[in-house]
Design a protein around this motif. Structure first.
Motif, PDB file in Angstrom:
ATOM      1  N   ASP A 132       0.833  -1.207   0.000  1.00  0.00           N
ATOM      2  CA  ASP A 132       0.000   0.000   0.000  1.00  0.00           C
ATOM      3  C   ASP A 132       0.870   1.259   0.000  1.00  0.00           C
ATOM      4  O   ASP A 132       0.610   2.216  -0.743  1.00  0.00           O
ATOM      5  CB  ASP A 132      -0.923   0.015   1.224  1.00  0.00           C
ATOM      6  N   ALA A 133       1.901   1.251   0.844  1.00  0.00           N
ATOM      7  CA  ALA A 133       2.802   2.406   0.897  1.00  0.00           C
ATOM      8  C   ALA A 133       3.538   2.585  -0.424  1.00  0.00           C
ATOM      9  O   ALA A 133       3.678   3.703  -0.939  1.00  0.00           O
ATOM     10  CB  ALA A 133       3.799   2.228   2.043  1.00  0.00           C
ATOM     11  N   ALA A 134       3.993   1.463  -1.008  1.00  0.00           N
ATOM     12  CA  ALA A 134       4.729   1.539  -2.273  1.00  0.00           C
ATOM     13  C   ALA A 134       3.838   2.022  -3.407  1.00  0.00           C
ATOM     14  O   ALA A 134       4.298   2.743  -4.301  1.00  0.00           O
ATOM     15  CB  ALA A 134       5.315   0.170  -2.616  1.00  0.00           C
ATOM     16  N   ALA A 135       2.548   1.647  -3.379  1.00  0.00           N
ATOM     17  CA  ALA A 135       1.636   2.065  -4.452  1.00  0.00           C
ATOM     18  C   ALA A 135       1.533   3.580  -4.515  1.00  0.00           C
ATOM     19  O   ALA A 135       1.633   4.176  -5.601  1.00  0.00           O
ATOM     20  CB  ALA A 135       0.256   1.445  -4.228  1.00  0.00           C
ATOM     21  N   CYS A 136       1.335   4.204  -3.362  1.00  0.00           N
ATOM     22  CA  CYS A 136       1.251   5.668  -3.344  1.00  0.00           C
ATOM     23  C   CYS A 136       2.581   6.299  -3.724  1.00  0.00           C
ATOM     24  O   CYS A 136       2.631   7.276  -4.479  1.00  0.00           O
ATOM     25  CB  CYS A 136       0.823   6.141  -1.946  1.00  0.00           C
ATOM     26  N   ALA A 137       3.668   5.730  -3.223  1.00  0.00           N
ATOM     27  CA  ALA A 137       4.987   6.296  -3.479  1.00  0.00           C
ATOM     28  C   ALA A 137       5.353   6.221  -4.960  1.00  0.00           C
ATOM     29  O   ALA A 137       5.890   7.173  -5.535  1.00  0.00           O
ATOM     30  CB  ALA A 137       6.029   5.557  -2.635  1.00  0.00           C
ATOM     31  N   LEU A 138       5.063   5.087  -5.591  1.00  0.00           N
ATOM     32  CA  LEU A 138       5.410   4.917  -6.993  1.00  0.00           C
ATOM     33  C   LEU A 138       4.636   5.864  -7.901  1.00  0.00           C
ATOM     34  O   LEU A 138       5.119   6.247  -8.969  1.00  0.00           O
ATOM     35  CB  LEU A 138       5.176   3.464  -7.419  1.00  0.00           C
ATOM     36  N   GLY A 208      -4.072  -3.670   1.800  1.00  0.00           N
ATOM     37  CA  GLY A 208      -3.932  -4.280   0.490  1.00  0.00           C
ATOM     38  C   GLY A 208      -4.815  -3.668  -0.572  1.00  0.00           C
ATOM     39  O   GLY A 208      -4.510  -3.766  -1.765  1.00  0.00           O
ATOM     40  N   ASP A 209      -5.913  -3.031  -0.152  1.00  0.00           N
ATOM     41  CA  ASP A 209      -6.832  -2.473  -1.137  1.00  0.00           C
ATOM     42  C   ASP A 209      -6.324  -1.165  -1.735  1.00  0.00           C
ATOM     43  O   ASP A 209      -6.760  -0.773  -2.824  1.00  0.00           O
ATOM     44  CB  ASP A 209      -8.217  -2.264  -0.516  1.00  0.00           C
ATOM     45  N   VAL A 210      -5.432  -0.479  -1.033  1.00  0.00           N
ATOM     46  CA  VAL A 210      -4.819   0.718  -1.623  1.00  0.00           C
ATOM     47  C   VAL A 210      -3.985   0.311  -2.837  1.00  0.00           C
ATOM     48  O   VAL A 210      -4.084   0.915  -3.915  1.00  0.00           O
ATOM     49  CB  VAL A 210      -3.947   1.458  -0.591  1.00  0.00           C
ATOM     50  N   PHE A 211      -3.204  -0.742  -2.669  1.00  0.00           N
ATOM     51  CA  PHE A 211      -2.378  -1.241  -3.771  1.00  0.00           C
ATOM     52  C   PHE A 211      -3.240  -1.735  -4.927  1.00  0.00           C
ATOM     53  O   PHE A 211      -2.993  -1.400  -6.095  1.00  0.00           O
ATOM     54  CB  PHE A 211      -1.477  -2.370  -3.265  1.00  0.00           C
ATOM     55  N   LEU A 212      -4.270  -2.526  -4.618  1.00  0.00           N
ATOM     56  CA  LEU A 212      -5.121  -3.081  -5.671  1.00  0.00           C
ATOM     57  C   LEU A 212      -5.918  -1.980  -6.373  1.00  0.00           C
ATOM     58  O   LEU A 212      -6.097  -2.022  -7.600  1.00  0.00           O
ATOM     59  CB  LEU A 212      -6.063  -4.127  -5.082  1.00  0.00           C
ATOM     60  N   GLY A 214      -4.983   1.123  -6.688  1.00  0.00           N
ATOM     61  CA  GLY A 214      -4.019   1.811  -7.534  1.00  0.00           C
ATOM     62  C   GLY A 214      -3.726   1.046  -8.810  1.00  0.00           C
ATOM     63  O   GLY A 214      -3.638   1.634  -9.891  1.00  0.00           O
ATOM     64  N   ALA A 215      -3.574  -0.280  -8.689  1.00  0.00           N
ATOM     65  CA  ALA A 215      -3.309  -1.106  -9.877  1.00  0.00           C
ATOM     66  C   ALA A 215      -4.478  -1.034 -10.849  1.00  0.00           C
ATOM     67  O   ALA A 215      -4.284  -0.944 -12.065  1.00  0.00           O
ATOM     68  CB  ALA A 215      -3.058  -2.556  -9.457  1.00  0.00           C
ATOM     69  N   LEU A 216      -5.700  -1.059 -10.331  1.00  0.00           N
ATOM     70  CA  LEU A 216      -6.886  -1.009 -11.186  1.00  0.00           C
ATOM     71  C   LEU A 216      -7.009   0.343 -11.889  1.00  0.00           C
ATOM     72  O   LEU A 216      -7.120   0.410 -13.122  1.00  0.00           O
ATOM     73  CB  LEU A 216      -8.140  -1.278 -10.356  1.00  0.00           C
ATOM     74  N   GLY A 248      -2.896  -5.662 -17.865  1.00  0.00           N
ATOM     75  CA  GLY A 248      -2.567  -6.741 -16.941  1.00  0.00           C
ATOM     76  C   GLY A 248      -2.667  -6.308 -15.487  1.00  0.00           C
ATOM     77  O   GLY A 248      -3.107  -7.090 -14.630  1.00  0.00           O
ATOM     78  N   CYS A 249      -2.256  -5.075 -15.179  1.00  0.00           N
ATOM     79  CA  CYS A 249      -2.384  -4.547 -13.811  1.00  0.00           C
ATOM     80  C   CYS A 249      -3.841  -4.525 -13.375  1.00  0.00           C
ATOM     81  O   CYS A 249      -4.181  -4.946 -12.258  1.00  0.00           O
ATOM     82  CB  CYS A 249      -1.808  -3.136 -13.735  1.00  0.00           C
ATOM     83  N   ALA A 250      -4.709  -4.019 -14.245  1.00  0.00           N
ATOM     84  CA  ALA A 250      -6.132  -3.937 -13.921  1.00  0.00           C
ATOM     85  C   ALA A 250      -6.739  -5.325 -13.758  1.00  0.00           C
ATOM     86  O   ALA A 250      -7.506  -5.573 -12.823  1.00  0.00           O
ATOM     87  CB  ALA A 250      -6.866  -3.150 -15.005  1.00  0.00           C
ATOM     88  N   VAL A 251      -6.400  -6.249 -14.670  1.00  0.00           N
ATOM     89  CA  VAL A 251      -6.939  -7.612 -14.598  1.00  0.00           C
ATOM     90  C   VAL A 251      -6.463  -8.307 -13.326  1.00  0.00           C
ATOM     91  O   VAL A 251      -7.223  -9.055 -12.690  1.00  0.00           O
ATOM     92  CB  VAL A 251      -6.523  -8.409 -15.850  1.00  0.00           C
TER      93      VAL A 251
END
Length: 332
Positions: A132-138, A208-212, A214-216, A248-251
């Motif tokens: 989750d932290a990495a998703a926002c940072a990236l 985990g939902d922050v990361f997911l 973000g991926a979506l 692929g990230c979204a799927v």
């Protein structure tokens, strides 16, 4: 002494001449590490951000270069390798040449994600929390890197517009003969908008939902942006390889939420809707790509249809996430 490629845009930073685009990447990496430090402080072991940085920087650089060399048409020299016109030593010299251009955004992001997983394993930290932290940072890194693409000639821009426009220059690249949409600017602002959205929603989302999320959201938005780009970067004919990575990230996010719904026995037709929507949307997007590239239909109308199509998996994914949150509010 390290020599800069003469034809690459350069600037002076603290009295040192550096690549202009590389400087934006540097600031993006700094913002990324600061964001990880902010999100890990008081919640994870000391040194988490430092270890993440030690792992992420080389992994992102290496994977970014390798994915580019594997999937960019200009680096596809396997026929020449096998007929002997190019030797393996020459090929690897090109792959690992320090001053040669060519990197993949999704290679860098993959390196950042793998570094988070490895860091969490080494320190015995919560894997989902660090992702989750990495998703926002990236996203901050993406925003800075895309902005830096504006310093590269004929890069990160759209097809030429049908006619000259007087629109605000921030979003239009005015060339000598044609005007183009500054896609790099749209990508940078989109990454910032997703960052703000995730930070705003973070207290209400499960681990985990922050990361997911973000991926979506990033994945679907990048499918559109890669269609807008017309710089031939990692592209074969009308197919952008990074567009495939984006989908692929979204799927991936859709699949994770669908599996979790099934495992928890939540009565919902959303996983079935996702399974039906994804291939249908991909097929229709391929059709739209043909029409954008080769038909005389207004591109504005085609991209409006494009956005409507991408909204389908977006809505389904967010609804699955919310259904899981209601069924398992503690996030177990």
């Amino acid at each position: 002494m390290f020599a800069l490629a003469e034809d690459a845009p350069q600037t002076v930073f603290l009295g040192v001449r550096v690549y202009a685009w590389g400087l934006y990447c540097f600031f993006g990496a700094v913002l990324c590490l600061l964001a990880v430090m902010f999100h890990s402080r008081g919640k994870m072991k000391k040194g988490t951000a430092a270890l993440y940085g030690v792992l992420a920087l080389p992994m992102a650089l290496i994977l970014s270069r390798l994915l580019y060399c594997l999937f960019d048409a200009r680096m596809r020299v396997f026929e020449e390798l096998f007929d002997g016109s190019v030797g393996w030593d020459e090929y690897f010299a090109d792959v690992f040449g320090a001053t040669l251009g060519g990197f993949s955004m999704f290679g860098a992001l993959l390196g950042g994600v793998l570094a988070a997983l490895l860091c969490a394993g080494i320190l015995k930290e919560d894997r989902r929390a660090l992702l989750d932290a990495a998703a926002c940072a990236l996203l901050l890194f993406i925003a800075a890197e895309r902005l830096g693409e504006g310093r590269l000639e004929d890069f990160g821009v759209s097809r030429p517009l049908n006619e000259r426009t007087s629109w605000w220059g921030l979003f239009i690249t005015h060339g000598e003969y044609d005007d183009c949409i500054s896609t790099y600017m749209l990508e940078s602002l989109t990454a910032l908008a997703i960052f703000v959205l995730l930070e705003w929603r973070r207290p209400r989302l499960k681990r985990g939902d922050v990361f997911l999320t973000g991926a979506l959201v990033f994945g679907l938005s990048q499918v559109l942006m890669e269609s807008l780009r017309f710089d031939q970067h990692m592209r074969f004919s009308f197919v952008s390889v990074q567009q495939l990575f984006a989908m692929g990230c979204a799927v991936y996010a859709l699949c994770v939420w669908a599996v979790r719904l099934r495992k928890r026995g939540v009565p919902s037709r959303l996983p079935l809707a996702a399974a039906a929507a994804v291939p249908a949307v991909i097929g229709l997007i391929i059709l739209l790509e043909f029409m954008i590239d080769r038909s005389g239909i207004s591109r504005l109308l085609l991209y409006m249809a494009y956005i409507a199509l991408l909204s389908c998996p977006l809505v389904i994914g967010l609804r699955m996430r919310n259904a899981l949150a209601k069924a398992d509010p503690e996030g177990t």
